[in-house]
Scaffold this motif. Structure first.
Motif, mmCIF file in Angstrom:
data_model
loop_
_atom_site.group_PDB
_atom_site.id
_atom_site.type_symbol
_atom_site.label_atom_id
_atom_site.label_comp_id
_atom_site.label_asym_id
_atom_site.label_seq_id
_atom_site.Cartn_x
_atom_site.Cartn_y
_atom_site.Cartn_z
ATOM 1 N N SER A 1 13.473 12.163 -41.702
ATOM 2 C CA SER A 1 13.460 12.006 -40.237
ATOM 3 C C SER A 1 13.527 10.543 -39.823
ATOM 4 O O SER A 1 13.068 9.641 -40.533
ATOM 5 C CB SER A 1 12.210 12.665 -39.658
ATOM 6 N N GLN A 2 14.113 10.336 -38.640
ATOM 7 C CA GLN A 2 14.300 8.996 -38.089
ATOM 8 C C GLN A 2 13.733 8.981 -36.673
ATOM 9 O O GLN A 2 13.691 10.025 -36.008
ATOM 10 C CB GLN A 2 15.792 8.668 -38.042
ATOM 11 N N PRO A 3 13.358 7.807 -36.161
ATOM 12 C CA PRO A 3 12.883 7.739 -34.763
ATOM 13 C C PRO A 3 13.884 8.341 -33.779
ATOM 14 O O PRO A 3 13.483 8.926 -32.775
ATOM 15 C CB PRO A 3 12.702 6.233 -34.544
ATOM 16 N N ALA A 4 15.182 8.253 -34.079
ATOM 17 C CA ALA A 4 16.198 8.822 -33.186
ATOM 18 C C ALA A 4 16.147 10.351 -33.138
ATOM 19 O O ALA A 4 16.767 10.965 -32.257
ATOM 20 C CB ALA A 4 17.590 8.382 -33.621
ATOM 21 N N ASP A 5 15.415 10.965 -34.052
ATOM 22 C CA ASP A 5 15.257 12.424 -34.022
ATOM 23 C C ASP A 5 14.197 12.859 -33.021
ATOM 24 O O ASP A 5 14.024 14.061 -32.781
ATOM 25 C CB ASP A 5 14.857 12.948 -35.413
ATOM 26 N N SER A 6 13.481 11.911 -32.441
ATOM 27 C CA SER A 6 12.431 12.227 -31.474
ATOM 28 C C SER A 6 13.054 12.896 -30.250
ATOM 29 O O SER A 6 13.934 12.325 -29.600
ATOM 30 C CB SER A 6 11.678 10.966 -31.056
ATOM 31 N N ALA A 7 12.608 14.107 -29.959
ATOM 32 C CA ALA A 7 13.167 14.902 -28.860
ATOM 33 C C ALA A 7 12.385 16.216 -28.808
ATOM 34 O O ALA A 7 11.504 16.459 -29.641
ATOM 35 C CB ALA A 7 14.648 15.200 -29.084
ATOM 36 N N THR A 8 12.734 17.062 -27.851
ATOM 37 C CA THR A 8 12.187 18.416 -27.805
ATOM 38 C C THR A 8 13.205 19.368 -28.414
ATOM 39 O O THR A 8 14.390 19.295 -28.099
ATOM 40 C CB THR A 8 11.869 18.836 -26.361
ATOM 41 N N TYR A 9 12.734 20.235 -29.290
ATOM 42 C CA TYR A 9 13.607 21.187 -29.977
ATOM 43 C C TYR A 9 13.264 22.596 -29.505
ATOM 44 O O TYR A 9 12.112 23.019 -29.516
ATOM 45 C CB TYR A 9 13.454 21.051 -31.490
ATOM 46 N N LEU A 10 14.303 23.317 -29.083
ATOM 47 C CA LEU A 10 14.161 24.640 -28.495
ATOM 48 C C LEU A 10 14.813 25.680 -29.391
ATOM 49 O O LEU A 10 15.930 25.475 -29.866
ATOM 50 C CB LEU A 10 14.850 24.693 -27.131
ATOM 51 N N CYS A 11 14.132 26.797 -29.620
ATOM 52 C CA CYS A 11 14.808 27.910 -30.266
ATOM 53 C C CYS A 11 15.155 28.947 -29.206
ATOM 54 O O CYS A 11 14.509 29.015 -28.151
ATOM 55 C CB CYS A 11 13.986 28.521 -31.394
ATOM 56 N N ALA A 12 16.186 29.711 -29.462
ATOM 57 C CA ALA A 12 16.678 30.662 -28.472
ATOM 58 C C ALA A 12 17.299 31.871 -29.160
ATOM 59 O O ALA A 12 17.871 31.752 -30.243
ATOM 60 C CB ALA A 12 17.722 29.998 -27.574
ATOM 61 N N LEU A 13 17.172 33.022 -28.518
ATOM 62 C CA LEU A 13 17.815 34.209 -29.054
ATOM 63 C C LEU A 13 18.344 35.076 -27.914
ATOM 64 O O LEU A 13 17.915 34.952 -26.761
ATOM 65 C CB LEU A 13 16.857 34.991 -29.948
ATOM 66 N N ASP A 14 19.298 35.927 -28.296
ATOM 67 C CA ASP A 14 19.919 36.830 -27.337
ATOM 68 C C ASP A 14 18.906 37.902 -26.955
ATOM 69 O O ASP A 14 18.393 38.602 -27.819
ATOM 70 C CB ASP A 14 21.157 37.446 -27.982
ATOM 71 N N ARG A 15 18.649 38.044 -25.668
ATOM 72 C CA ARG A 15 17.555 38.897 -25.220
ATOM 73 C C ARG A 15 17.722 40.353 -25.598
ATOM 74 O O ARG A 15 16.769 41.045 -25.926
ATOM 75 C CB ARG A 15 17.430 38.784 -23.695
ATOM 76 N N ASN A 16 18.955 40.858 -25.503
ATOM 77 C CA ASN A 16 19.094 42.304 -25.657
ATOM 78 C C ASN A 16 20.384 42.727 -26.350
ATOM 79 O O ASN A 16 20.798 43.868 -26.231
ATOM 80 C CB ASN A 16 19.032 42.976 -24.278
ATOM 81 N N GLN A 17 21.011 41.797 -27.075
ATOM 82 C CA GLN A 17 22.263 42.055 -27.783
ATOM 83 C C GLN A 17 23.408 42.428 -26.849
ATOM 84 O O GLN A 17 24.468 42.806 -27.298
ATOM 85 C CB GLN A 17 22.078 43.125 -28.874
ATOM 86 N N ALA A 18 23.182 42.348 -25.557
ATOM 87 C CA ALA A 18 24.294 42.580 -24.628
ATOM 88 C C ALA A 18 25.120 41.321 -24.479
ATOM 89 O O ALA A 18 26.224 41.363 -23.950
ATOM 90 C CB ALA A 18 23.762 43.023 -23.264
#
Lengths: 113, 115
Positions: A80-97
């Motif tokens: 890891s590097q200082p430039a990696d500092s950030a917020t990381y979000l995970c996401a998924l498809d709510r209902n496969q639609a």
């Protein structure tokens, strides 16, 4: 209803170490899961997508795993590097639609030199 | 343009005013999404368009929120009679594919502050 939890709001590590972020979900079986990076005052930027039949995916210093039995994804940043500092979000498809990607609250990573 | 463009970047409204937020997606992108992001939270889904058709509006919090994409390109999110709880960043995202089979490209957002 579907729920996404990211293990901690903040993670502080030293430069050169591996950062590991966790994303857990309930009440759902997504076909795939995505990870995004968001910097302050900016929109999220796509990093990686992993499908349910893929155990692991890599891109440069990033690695994502997807365990559909545990209903969990792990996101790793190696060297890891200082430039990696950030917020990381995970996401998924709510209902496969395919009409609604839902996001976790995010984990804010701080890498100190 | 090269990316998703949103305007205005910042909007201050008095409670009860109507506001309109614009999104210019990447040219040729079929899918368009609106999200609401409160401070310290992840983006919350509002609505989805495939071309000009609004296929999912289940995330719109009340009938004061209305979105349109009449010609299948530019989209407008309108909020009527704004309330303080509407204060948030409104994010627009687009995708080349129909529905969610790939990455979303986000704009920088429109930050709405309701006084």
């Amino acid at each position: 209803s579907q729920k996404i939890e990211q293990n901690s709001e903040a993670l502080n590590i030293q430069e050169g170490k591996t950062a590991t972020l966790t994303c857990n979900y309930t009440n759902y079986s997504p076909a795939y899961l995505q990870w995004y990076r968001q910097d302050p005052g900016r929109g999220p930027v796509f990093l990686l997508l992993i499908r349910e039949n893929e155990k692991e995916k890599r891109k440069e210093r990033l690695k994502v795993t997807f365990d559909t039995t545990l209903k969990q994804s792990l996101f790793h940043i190696t060297a890891s590097q200082p430039a990696d500092s950030a917020t990381y979000l995970c996401a998924l498809d709510r209902n496969q639609a395919g009409t609604a990607l839902i996001f976790g609250k995010g984990t804010t990573l701080s890498v100190s030199s | 343009g090269a990316g998703v463009s949103q305007s205005p970047r910042y909007k201050v409204a008095k409670r009860g005013q109507d506001v309109a937020l614009r999104c210019d997606p990447i040219s040729g992108h079929v899918s368009l999404f609106w999200y609401q992001q409160a401070l310290g939270q992840g983006p919350e889904f509002l609505t989805y368009f495939q071309n000009e058709a609004q296929l999912d509006k289940s995330g719109l919090p009340s009938d004061r929120f209305f979105a349109e994409r009449p010609e299948g390109s530019v989209s407008t999110l309108k909020i009527q009679r704004t309330q303080q709880e509407d204060s948030a960043v409104y994010l627009c995202a687009s995708s080349f594919r129909d529905r969610l089979t790939g990455e979303l490209f986000f704009g920088e957002g429109s930050r709405l502050t309701v006084l």
